[in-house]
Enzyme design. Structure first.
Site, mmCIF file in Angstrom:
data_model
loop_
_atom_site.group_PDB
_atom_site.id
_atom_site.type_symbol
_atom_site.label_atom_id
_atom_site.label_comp_id
_atom_site.label_asym_id
_atom_site.label_seq_id
_atom_site.Cartn_x
_atom_site.Cartn_y
_atom_site.Cartn_z
ATOM 1 N N GLY A 1 0.789 -1.166 -0.055
ATOM 2 C CA GLY A 1 0.114 -0.162 -0.007
ATOM 3 C C GLY A 1 0.839 1.299 -0.042
ATOM 4 N N CYS A 2 1.903 1.390 0.793
ATOM 5 C CA CYS A 2 2.613 2.462 0.910
ATOM 6 C C CYS A 2 3.632 2.684 -0.514
ATOM 7 C CB CYS A 2 3.708 2.478 2.167
ATOM 8 S SG CYS A 2 2.957 2.162 3.593
ATOM 9 N N THR A 3 3.959 1.667 -1.106
ATOM 10 C CA THR A 3 4.557 1.786 -2.321
ATOM 11 C C THR A 3 3.593 2.267 -3.458
ATOM 12 O OG1 THR A 3 6.306 0.068 -1.843
ATOM 13 C CG2 THR A 3 5.982 0.404 -4.089
#
Length: 154
Positions: free
Chosen positions: A46-48
């Site tokens: 998700g952060c990527t």
């Protein structure tokens, strides 16, 4: 935990360090619109997706006067690897003691697969040229975050 921030509040001043050890402070960005986004962990799916979506739309965001600052509790070395791996062209602040994260109410109780735990709450603050919070995005669409931001400025 600090008082809950809302639209119209003066954005709390902070000073943090990027992966090179350079200081980044909010006051350095007066006169610019700031996308201050909080995320849990470098190199997670998700952060990527969120970072790469902002990267892919960075030119459009810059054209509209935005500067991007990401904040997570990851250490500077982790940020350096994340930036290099994904060719990110914006600042990431390392906040292992969660001072900035807590200042912006981005730390709290989360649920995942039925378990409750404390962690970074993914959220974004849009701060205007005068240093005032103009929008808060609590429900971040990781794969389409830039569109969420730009939609608010149509």
């Amino acid at each position: 935990m600090s008082q809950l921030l809302k639209v119209g509040d003066k954005a709390p001043e902070f000073v943090g360090l990027d992966f090179k050890g350079s200081k980044i402070s909010l006051k350095d960005y007066l006169g610019k619109k700031v996308i201050l986004y909080f995320y849990p962990k470098d190199n997670t799916p998700g952060c990527t997706a969120e970072a790469c979506n902002l990267r892919d739309n960075n030119d459009d965001l810059i054209e509209r006067g935005f500067k991007i600052i990401g904040v997570s509790p990851d250490n500077p070395k982790s940020h350096e690897r994340f930036i290099d791996k994904h060719n990110l062209r914006f600042a990431l602040i390392s906040d292992p003691d969660r001072k900035i994260i807590e200042l912006y109410n981005a730390w709290g109780l989360k649920k995942f697969m039925g378990k409750e735990y404390y962690g970074v709450i993914r959220k974004t603050f849009l701060i205007n040229e005068q240093g005032v919070i103009s929008h808060i995005i609590d429900k971040v669409k990781t794969k389409d975050h830039a569109s969420q931001i730009l939609e608010l400025y149509k």
